[in-house]
Design a protein around this motif. Sequence first.
Motif, mmCIF file in Angstrom:
data_model
loop_
_atom_site.group_PDB
_atom_site.id
_atom_site.type_symbol
_atom_site.label_atom_id
_atom_site.label_comp_id
_atom_site.label_asym_id
_atom_site.label_seq_id
_atom_site.Cartn_x
_atom_site.Cartn_y
_atom_site.Cartn_z
ATOM 1 N N LEU A 6 1.651 0.664 -1.812
ATOM 2 C CA LEU A 6 2.494 0.895 -0.646
ATOM 3 C C LEU A 6 1.749 1.137 0.684
ATOM 4 C CD1 LEU A 6 4.632 4.471 -1.180
ATOM 5 C CD2 LEU A 6 3.697 3.773 1.079
ATOM 6 N N GLY A 7 2.748 0.401 1.587
ATOM 7 C CA GLY A 7 2.550 -0.480 3.025
ATOM 8 C C GLY A 7 1.526 -1.835 3.174
ATOM 9 N N ASN A 10 0.007 -5.877 8.258
ATOM 10 C CA ASN A 10 -0.823 -6.990 8.770
ATOM 11 C C ASN A 10 -1.524 -6.590 7.066
ATOM 12 O OD1 ASN A 10 0.974 -7.693 11.060
ATOM 13 N ND2 ASN A 10 -0.226 -6.355 12.029
ATOM 14 N N MET A 11 -2.470 -5.714 7.324
ATOM 15 C CA MET A 11 -3.418 -5.523 6.265
ATOM 16 C C MET A 11 -2.967 -5.740 4.810
ATOM 17 S SD MET A 11 -6.373 -5.155 8.286
ATOM 18 C CE MET A 11 -7.392 -4.689 6.959
ATOM 19 N N PHE A 29 6.246 -0.710 -1.985
ATOM 20 C CA PHE A 29 7.587 -0.144 -1.307
ATOM 21 C C PHE A 29 6.986 -0.621 0.291
ATOM 22 C CE2 PHE A 29 9.205 3.363 0.728
ATOM 23 C CZ PHE A 29 10.202 2.366 1.026
ATOM 24 N N MET A 64 -1.212 1.596 2.257
ATOM 25 C CA MET A 64 -2.179 1.184 3.699
ATOM 26 C C MET A 64 -0.741 1.739 4.964
ATOM 27 S SD MET A 64 -4.983 0.458 4.451
ATOM 28 C CE MET A 64 -5.714 -1.365 5.459
ATOM 29 N N PRO A 66 -0.276 2.511 8.671
ATOM 30 C CA PRO A 66 -0.283 2.717 10.064
ATOM 31 C C PRO A 66 -1.419 4.154 10.823
ATOM 32 C CG PRO A 66 2.050 2.310 10.383
ATOM 33 C CD PRO A 66 1.418 2.730 9.099
ATOM 34 N N HIS A 70 2.278 9.003 9.470
ATOM 35 C CA HIS A 70 2.728 8.362 8.481
ATOM 36 C C HIS A 70 2.368 8.668 6.554
ATOM 37 C CE1 HIS A 70 2.213 6.161 11.601
ATOM 38 N NE2 HIS A 70 4.045 5.733 11.343
ATOM 39 N N VAL A 74 4.422 9.778 3.653
ATOM 40 C CA VAL A 74 4.153 9.516 2.095
ATOM 41 C C VAL A 74 3.487 10.166 1.275
ATOM 42 C CG1 VAL A 74 3.065 7.089 1.515
ATOM 43 C CG2 VAL A 74 4.536 7.541 3.535
ATOM 44 N N SER A 95 -5.577 3.446 4.211
ATOM 45 C CA SER A 95 -5.761 3.306 5.596
ATOM 46 C C SER A 95 -6.767 4.503 6.626
ATOM 47 C CB SER A 95 -3.945 4.073 6.008
ATOM 48 O OG SER A 95 -2.895 4.325 5.541
ATOM 49 N N THR A 96 -6.605 4.116 8.179
ATOM 50 C CA THR A 96 -8.147 4.826 8.732
ATOM 51 C C THR A 96 -7.449 6.234 9.445
ATOM 52 O OG1 THR A 96 -8.752 2.395 8.814
ATOM 53 C CG2 THR A 96 -9.414 4.530 10.686
ATOM 54 N N THR A 125 -7.243 -8.867 9.537
ATOM 55 C CA THR A 125 -6.969 -9.032 9.111
ATOM 56 C C THR A 125 -7.215 -10.321 8.137
ATOM 57 O OG1 THR A 125 -5.583 -10.260 10.886
ATOM 58 C CG2 THR A 125 -4.383 -8.378 9.831
ATOM 59 N N LEU A 243 -5.968 -0.464 18.794
ATOM 60 C CA LEU A 243 -6.410 -0.051 17.569
ATOM 61 C C LEU A 243 -8.111 0.533 17.714
ATOM 62 C CD1 LEU A 243 -6.035 -3.292 15.576
ATOM 63 C CD2 LEU A 243 -5.003 -0.955 15.088
ATOM 64 N N LYS A 246 -7.235 4.036 18.793
ATOM 65 C CA LYS A 246 -6.778 4.752 18.137
ATOM 66 C C LYS A 246 -7.986 5.208 17.676
ATOM 67 C CE LYS A 246 -4.975 4.925 13.073
ATOM 68 N NZ LYS A 246 -5.043 4.250 12.302
HETATM 69 P P1 NAD Z 1 0.563 -2.267 10.108
HETATM 70 O O1 NAD Z 1 1.519 -1.533 10.830
HETATM 71 O O2 NAD Z 1 1.112 -4.328 10.025
HETATM 72 O O3 NAD Z 1 1.506 -2.582 8.680
HETATM 73 C C1 NAD Z 1 1.593 -1.066 8.020
HETATM 74 C C2 NAD Z 1 2.757 -0.932 7.231
HETATM 75 O O4 NAD Z 1 3.452 0.512 6.824
HETATM 76 C C3 NAD Z 1 3.874 -1.541 8.021
HETATM 77 O O5 NAD Z 1 4.770 -2.593 7.006
HETATM 78 C C4 NAD Z 1 5.323 -0.067 7.809
HETATM 79 O O6 NAD Z 1 6.424 -0.641 7.319
HETATM 80 C C5 NAD Z 1 4.660 0.374 6.637
HETATM 81 N N1 NAD Z 1 5.032 2.146 6.728
HETATM 82 C C6 NAD Z 1 5.052 2.810 7.599
HETATM 83 N N2 NAD Z 1 5.207 3.993 7.139
HETATM 84 C C7 NAD Z 1 5.882 4.133 6.177
HETATM 85 C C8 NAD Z 1 6.250 4.881 5.206
HETATM 86 N N3 NAD Z 1 7.057 5.894 4.777
HETATM 87 N N4 NAD Z 1 6.540 4.219 3.613
HETATM 88 C C9 NAD Z 1 6.843 2.441 3.512
HETATM 89 N N5 NAD Z 1 5.723 2.434 4.591
HETATM 90 C C10 NAD Z 1 5.435 2.442 5.183
HETATM 91 O O7 NAD Z 1 -0.765 -1.680 10.345
HETATM 92 P P2 NAD Z 1 -2.395 -2.394 9.423
HETATM 93 O O8 NAD Z 1 -2.595 -3.476 11.131
HETATM 94 O O9 NAD Z 1 -1.626 -3.467 8.019
HETATM 95 O O10 NAD Z 1 -3.515 -1.133 9.675
HETATM 96 C C11 NAD Z 1 -2.921 -0.248 8.460
HETATM 97 C C12 NAD Z 1 -4.298 0.228 8.347
HETATM 98 O O11 NAD Z 1 -5.211 -0.184 8.533
HETATM 99 C C13 NAD Z 1 -3.983 1.394 9.825
HETATM 100 O O12 NAD Z 1 -4.742 3.111 9.150
HETATM 101 C C14 NAD Z 1 -5.463 0.750 10.327
HETATM 102 O O13 NAD Z 1 -5.861 1.451 11.728
HETATM 103 C C15 NAD Z 1 -6.493 0.155 10.297
HETATM 104 N N6 NAD Z 1 -7.015 -0.949 10.014
HETATM 105 C C16 NAD Z 1 -6.998 -1.689 10.325
HETATM 106 C C17 NAD Z 1 -7.031 -3.122 10.759
HETATM 107 C C18 NAD Z 1 -7.197 -4.761 11.235
HETATM 108 O O14 NAD Z 1 -6.536 -5.697 12.309
HETATM 109 N N7 NAD Z 1 -5.071 -4.518 11.977
HETATM 110 C C19 NAD Z 1 -8.627 -3.384 10.442
HETATM 111 C C20 NAD Z 1 -9.039 -2.759 10.293
HETATM 112 C C21 NAD Z 1 -7.933 -1.337 9.693
#
Ligand code: NAD
Length: 300
Positions: A6-7, A10-11, A29, A64, A66, A70, A74, A95-96, A125, A243, A246
């Motif tokens: 779920l989630g 980008n990651m 999902f 995974m 935000p 969230h 969830v 998630s972080t 990513t 980020l 955050k």
């Molecule tokens: P993102 O915003 O690209 O993806 C999050 C996904 O969660 C989205 O597709 C969103 O639609 C979904 N989502 C949100 N609420 C939801 C719900 N209630 N039900 C179902 N889906 C839901 O974020 P990301 O870049 O993939 O990052 C995810 C986590 O990883 C974050 O906590 C971030 O801090 C951490 N992180 C990111 C990176 C990076 O480089 N992007 C690196 C390390 C850690």
Amino acid sequence: MHIGFLGLGNMGAPMAHNLLKAGHHLSVFDLHTTAVDDLVQAGATAATSPATLAGSGAAIIITMLPASAHVKAVYLGDDGLLAHVQPGVLLIDSSTIDPLCAREVAALAQRQGNPMLDAPVSGGTSGAAAGTLTFMVGGERADFERARPLLDVMGKNVVHCGGSGNGQVAKVANNMLLGISMIGVAEAMSLGVALGMDPQVLAGVINTSSGRCWSSDTYNPFPGVMDNVPAARGYSGGFGSDLMLKDLGLATEAARQTRQPVLLGAAAQQLYQQFSQQGHGGLDFSAIINLYRQPAAADE
Ligand code: NAD
């Protein structure tokens, strides 16, 4: 193995693709149907809510998302995972988020018979796509061992950090230090250059002296010092300043809750906040050096 994911952002999307490629059966999902459709094209089964994902028969569910809000929605919502999952299903949140929030959700899961791990990642990513993430995992050792084969598919460093929440603790402590060290390197490089030094010569001295760190020798923020870093391409790509902001917010908030002073972490949080307010939150976090450089130089 049947896994719920779920989630799919980008990651999450590339992580889920790697699990599919390894031969696992995935139910997925996300609020964005295009993200779900993409995984379905690759062989996954679509779920229509956290509740239907929880009831899909998956033995392990990975999330995974935000941020803390969230994750709470969830896991703890009426239509959420905990209200609908079978006892014994292992829950893994990558998630972080705030370590205290991670512990709170895990305790509720544990109480109803669902073991839960916090397993935030580093590696960005590109690491998610290549399956080379680092996982910092908090929770019971036996649950860690159960999760490990899956985490090994998505990462190359999988570290058990101790009890519940300690994966998040490791992540926020490391990233707070990274933010502070990047600002330190930005400040020192800018001072040296303002006093007339060539940036490459200065970086060479620092990188063979006691000031050396990852921010100076692998990710130097001064343009022209290194190739293949965001500073060489106008600070595009990489790890966004928002980020970093955050993660510094998570560190300072966790510190507040435990009354632990983090003077430099708080200063770093404020500097990134100022940088974000100026409209630069989308730039790589090494662009923080632009706060120190003369406007004409920073525009180069
Ligand atoms: P993102 O915003 O690209 O993806 C999050 C996904 O969660 C989205 O597709 C969103 O639609 C979904 N989502 C949100 N609420 C939801 C719900 N209630 N039900 C179902 N889906 C839901 O974020 P990301 O870049 O993939 O990052 C995810 C986590 O990883 C974050 O906590 C971030 O801090 C951490 N992180 C990111 C990176 C990076 O480089 N992007 C690196 C390390 C850690």
